[in-house]
Design an enzyme around this catalytic site. Sequence first.
Site, PDB file in Angstrom:
ATOM      1  N   TYR A  38       7.525   8.198   5.799  1.00  0.00           N
ATOM      2  CA  TYR A  38       8.082   7.569   7.155  1.00  0.00           C
ATOM      3  C   TYR A  38       9.438   7.941   7.538  1.00  0.00           C
ATOM      4  CZ  TYR A  38       3.868   4.989   7.085  1.00  0.00           C
ATOM      5  OH  TYR A  38       2.445   4.472   6.888  1.00  0.00           O
TER       6      TYR A  38
ATOM      7  N   SER B 198      -3.757   8.341   6.868  1.00  0.00           N
ATOM      8  CA  SER B 198      -3.761   9.900   6.921  1.00  0.00           C
ATOM      9  C   SER B 198      -4.941  10.468   7.443  1.00  0.00           C
ATOM     10  CB  SER B 198      -3.417  10.588   5.691  1.00  0.00           C
ATOM     11  OG  SER B 198      -2.143  10.296   5.485  1.00  0.00           O
TER      12      SER B 198
ATOM     13  N   GLN C  77      -3.731   9.948  -2.137  1.00  0.00           N
ATOM     14  CA  GLN C  77      -3.987  10.657  -1.003  1.00  0.00           C
ATOM     15  C   GLN C  77      -5.439  10.512  -0.417  1.00  0.00           C
ATOM     16  OE1 GLN C  77      -2.768  14.535  -1.332  1.00  0.00           O
ATOM     17  NE2 GLN C  77      -0.665  14.362  -0.474  1.00  0.00           N
TER      18      GLN C  77
ATOM     19  N   ASP D 292      -6.337   7.196   1.380  1.00  0.00           N
ATOM     20  CA  ASP D 292      -5.212   7.168   2.414  1.00  0.00           C
ATOM     21  C   ASP D 292      -5.635   7.248   3.930  1.00  0.00           C
ATOM     22  OD1 ASP D 292      -2.839   6.793   4.071  1.00  0.00           O
ATOM     23  OD2 ASP D 292      -1.922   8.333   3.360  1.00  0.00           O
TER      24      ASP D 292
ATOM     25  N   ARG E 178       2.106   5.984  -0.359  1.00  0.00           N
ATOM     26  CA  ARG E 178       1.618   7.256  -0.005  1.00  0.00           C
ATOM     27  C   ARG E 178       1.951   8.390  -0.876  1.00  0.00           C
ATOM     28  NH1 ARG E 178       1.797   7.703   6.475  1.00  0.00           N
ATOM     29  NH2 ARG E 178       0.088   8.693   6.222  1.00  0.00           N
TER      30      ARG E 178
END
Length: 378
Positions: free
Chosen positions: A232, A137, A131, A134, A126
């Site tokens: 996280y 997400s 991005q 991902d 991440r």
Amino acid sequence: MIVFVPKEVRKGENRVAATPETVKKLIKAGHEVQFEPGCGMGAFISDEEFSAAGAKSTAADTGWAQADLILKIQAPDQRGDGKHEADLMKKGAILICSLVPQNEIETIKKLQANQITCFSTNLIPRTTIAQKMDTLSSQASLAGYKAVILAAAHLGSYFPMMMTAAGTVTPAKVVILGAGVAGLQAIATARRLGALVEAFDVRAAVKEQVESLGAKFIEVESDENLDGAGGYAKEASEDFLKRQRAEIAKRCSAANVVITTALIPGKKAPLLVPTETVKNMAPGSVIVDMAVEQGGNCELTQPGITVHHGVTIIGELNLPSTMSIHGSQLFAKNLWNFIEHTFKEAGFDWEEEITQGSVLTHGGEIKHGPTAELLKGE
């Protein structure tokens, strides 16, 4: 490469791992794309649209057997005819999907035995550069939005304040537990609907993001740093958890809607809403537990919709699949971005950080450290 897009066989999965847009990109990059008839039906993409984009309709077994690269949403699973998809691929084939290692131990063993190179999009680092690849997400954002819509649909009152000739209706009070991508989208959606929103997260670093969306941040004092790797949260101490439970119980008891999103990678979802808290909530309240696939944040959550002590508890197992059009579009773009970034003419760039971080199995070996440790105990 020959790229194959199969129809998802897991119950309730309506998304597809490619769209006509990404098919065109793959073909332009020099790949041949094949698809199983009906693979896009759940996302309202017809076979004719795939064909018009340049893909070839191919019977399932043929596609699996000859493909160099398979693009999927879910991990390989057992089909209705008893065959397991992980046994249908040729030796050395490449699979990209959103496999959660701790939930798919037997499938991983098959992938290892069959010498399949498997990339799990759930393992993509991440980082800023990753991005656009991902899937966690992109799909969590959909889920956060849909969680609020479901809550509004099952709540027997307005979300916004309403001034009517019959009197003023007060706005709904919404508590969101967990302020990651899903939680932040849930905050934004609930605020757009006019609710009063409070949000909690063990990571103090997200306070500014929560408040920027117009919600109040619920703080539990702590000297611990609970910001984990990759955005996280870490597991907290028992002392912190005790104070956290007391504060959350107080806020939930006064809420009309509670949405829980808290997850810890590789672990059972933390218990945030015990039975006693549910009992203290007003009848007619709604809980949407987005962590149901990892055991749930609410003690009473079950897959589907249940009612306990007058509180409706929603445990939808696959929220992104209920928004299959945009779910497919975003997931497919994530996969294309991954392929474009990591695949070179000579193959995958094994020195690249994203490649190294997301590879699960390769050449008959488990390349992901935590998964290898997990399998040692099998």
